[in-house]
Design a protein around this motif. Structure first.
Motif, short mmCIF file in Angstrom:
data_model
loop_
_atom_site.label_atom_id
_atom_site.label_comp_id
_atom_site.label_asym_id
_atom_site.label_seq_id
_atom_site.Cartn_x
_atom_site.Cartn_y
_atom_site.Cartn_z
N ASN A 27 0.86 -1.18 0.00
CA ASN A 27 0.00 0.00 0.00
C ASN A 27 0.90 1.24 0.00
OD1 ASN A 27 -2.49 1.29 -0.02
ND2 ASN A 27 -2.59 1.42 2.21
N TYR A 28 1.13 1.80 -1.19
CA TYR A 28 2.04 2.93 -1.36
C TYR A 28 1.32 4.26 -1.18
CZ TYR A 28 5.85 0.13 -3.41
OH TYR A 28 6.87 -0.76 -3.63
N VAL A 29 2.05 5.26 -0.67
CA VAL A 29 1.56 6.63 -0.63
C VAL A 29 1.84 7.30 -1.97
CG1 VAL A 29 1.91 8.92 0.37
CG2 VAL A 29 1.85 6.93 1.84
N PHE A 30 0.88 8.05 -2.49
CA PHE A 30 1.07 8.90 -3.66
C PHE A 30 1.01 10.35 -3.18
CE2 PHE A 30 0.48 5.00 -5.70
CZ PHE A 30 0.72 5.11 -7.07
N ALA A 31 2.16 10.88 -2.84
CA ALA A 31 2.22 12.23 -2.25
C ALA A 31 2.44 13.25 -3.36
CB ALA A 31 3.33 12.31 -1.21
N GLY A 32 1.34 13.73 -3.93
CA GLY A 32 1.44 14.63 -5.07
C GLY A 32 1.15 16.07 -4.76
N ASP A 33 1.13 16.44 -3.47
CA ASP A 33 0.87 17.84 -3.12
C ASP A 33 1.59 18.17 -1.82
OD1 ASP A 33 -0.77 16.88 -0.98
OD2 ASP A 33 -2.44 16.69 -2.39
N THR A 34 1.60 19.46 -1.49
CA THR A 34 2.33 19.92 -0.32
C THR A 34 1.77 19.33 0.98
OG1 THR A 34 2.84 21.99 -1.46
CG2 THR A 34 3.10 21.97 0.94
N SER A 35 0.44 19.26 1.07
CA SER A 35 -0.18 18.74 2.29
C SER A 35 0.26 17.30 2.57
CB SER A 35 -1.71 18.80 2.18
OG SER A 35 -2.15 20.14 2.08
N SER A 36 0.32 16.48 1.53
CA SER A 36 0.72 15.08 1.71
C SER A 36 2.17 14.99 2.16
CB SER A 36 0.54 14.31 0.40
OG SER A 36 -0.82 14.29 0.00
N LEU A 37 3.04 15.80 1.56
CA LEU A 37 4.45 15.78 1.94
C LEU A 37 4.63 16.24 3.39
CD1 LEU A 37 6.05 17.22 -1.32
CD2 LEU A 37 6.21 14.87 -0.49
N LEU A 38 3.92 17.30 3.78
CA LEU A 38 4.03 17.79 5.15
C LEU A 38 3.49 16.76 6.15
CD1 LEU A 38 3.06 21.55 4.74
CD2 LEU A 38 5.32 20.59 5.21
N TYR A 39 2.44 16.05 5.78
CA TYR A 39 1.90 15.01 6.65
C TYR A 39 2.96 13.94 6.90
CZ TYR A 39 -1.21 11.35 8.40
OH TYR A 39 -1.80 10.37 9.17
N LEU A 40 3.65 13.53 5.84
CA LEU A 40 4.70 12.52 5.99
C LEU A 40 5.87 13.04 6.82
CD1 LEU A 40 4.74 11.06 2.36
CD2 LEU A 40 3.67 10.06 4.39
N VAL A 41 6.24 14.30 6.59
CA VAL A 41 7.35 14.89 7.35
C VAL A 41 7.01 14.92 8.84
CG1 VAL A 41 8.61 17.03 7.79
CG2 VAL A 41 8.31 16.22 5.44
N ASN A 42 5.76 15.24 9.17
CA ASN A 42 5.35 15.29 10.57
C ASN A 42 5.38 13.92 11.24
OD1 ASN A 42 4.93 18.02 11.01
ND2 ASN A 42 2.89 17.97 10.11
N LEU A 43 5.39 12.86 10.44
CA LEU A 43 5.54 11.51 10.99
C LEU A 43 7.02 11.13 11.15
CD1 LEU A 43 2.82 9.58 8.94
CD2 LEU A 43 2.69 10.32 11.32
N GLY A 44 7.90 12.03 10.77
CA GLY A 44 9.33 11.75 10.86
C GLY A 44 9.93 11.25 9.56
N CYS A 45 9.14 11.22 8.50
CA CYS A 45 9.64 10.77 7.19
C CYS A 45 10.19 11.97 6.43
CB CYS A 45 8.53 10.09 6.40
SG CYS A 45 9.05 9.55 4.76
N ILE A 46 11.45 12.29 6.67
CA ILE A 46 12.06 13.45 6.01
C ILE A 46 12.85 13.04 4.77
CG2 ILE A 46 12.17 14.80 8.14
CD1 ILE A 46 15.16 14.09 8.27
N ASP A 47 13.21 11.78 4.70
CA ASP A 47 14.06 11.29 3.61
C ASP A 47 13.18 10.58 2.58
OD1 ASP A 47 15.96 10.25 1.97
OD2 ASP A 47 17.13 9.28 3.53
#
Length: 245
Positions: A27-47
């Motif tokens: 089950n892959y994430v499709f992070a195609g916008d700023t909100s999705s990227l920020l959500y992932l970063v807030n989980l500690g996924c910076i890389d």
């Protein structure tokens, strides 16, 4: 982690994709916008490490990846390898875009129209590897097995051109001392003395504002490979190119 748990935000786009390495789809994430990227970063996924192909054409890569990694060699040898790759690309009429990985290697992106298979782009990268190795056999090593790679060489990983393989995204922060950032470069910057640690969290945004998006060409200027393949064929016919070890 690639497999998204059910506890993720319901608005975050995810897709189940069959994998050759697991029994169940991932089950892959499709992070195609700023909100999705920020959500992932807030989980500690910076890389962030995306695929080489984009939705909806996941079977057709958007670029040929030239992946150069050190095998006990200084970074100046990575620079020499990237410049040799660029020399070959110039000869066959293709544009390549260099980028530090944020670690101790370099990537050269060769954008292509998304009409080729991964086998096509992998074979193309192998041809570049063979030509580069023939011109400087003391610079490169190519075996997939770490134990078989020669030390004090640059590992030319053409096999990274494969479906579901991931690489560090441009401008992504890496979890290494000094907070280095994977940074697109101008070819004029690829010279001895270059140090990937010189691009980091404290200076990468001012650099972006000064130089603009150096990665833009990878996404906006895809290329066809047929003419370049014709030129490669002539180079191989002109000289007996040795097989990779």
């Amino acid at each position: 982690q690639k497999n998204v748990p059910e506890a993720f935000a319901s608005w975050l786009r995810t897709e189940l994709i069959a994998s050759d390495h697991t029994e169940k789809p991932i089950n892959y994430v499709f992070a195609g916008d700023t909100s999705s990227l920020l959500y992932l970063v807030n989980l500690g996924c910076i890389d962030h490490n995306p695929w080489i192909s984009r939705s909806p054409g996941l079977d057709h890569p958007d670029f040929v990846l030239i992946d150069l990694d050190p095998q006990g060699c200084p970074f100046e040898m990575i620079v020499d390898a990237a410049l040799l790759v660029n020399e070959v690309l110039d000869e066959i009429g293709l544009a390549g875009y260099p980028k530090t990985t944020g670690g101790d290697g370099m990537h050269v992106y060769v954008p292509v129209e998304p009409v080729y298979s991964y086998e096509d782009t992998r074979t193309f990268a192998e041809l570049i590897a063979r030509l580069a190795f023939d011109r400087n056999p003391d610079l490169f090593t190519t075996p997939r097995s770490v134990a078989k790679r020669r030390k004090r060489r640059v590992y030319f990983d053409y096999l990274q051109n494969a479906k579901s393989k991931t690489i560090s995204a441009p401008y992504v922060l890496r979890a290494y001392p000094g907070a280095p950032v994977a940074t697109p470069l101008e070819w004029a910057e690829v010279k001895r003395g270059l140090d990937p640690s010189q691009f980091h969290l404290a200076n990468v945004l001012p650099r972006f504002h000064e130089k603009g998006d150096l990665f833009r060409g990878v996404l906006e200027y895809p290329q066809r490979l047929e003419h370049a393949l014709g030129k490669l064929e002539k180079l191989f016919q002109k000289k007996q190119i040795r097989e990779l070890p």
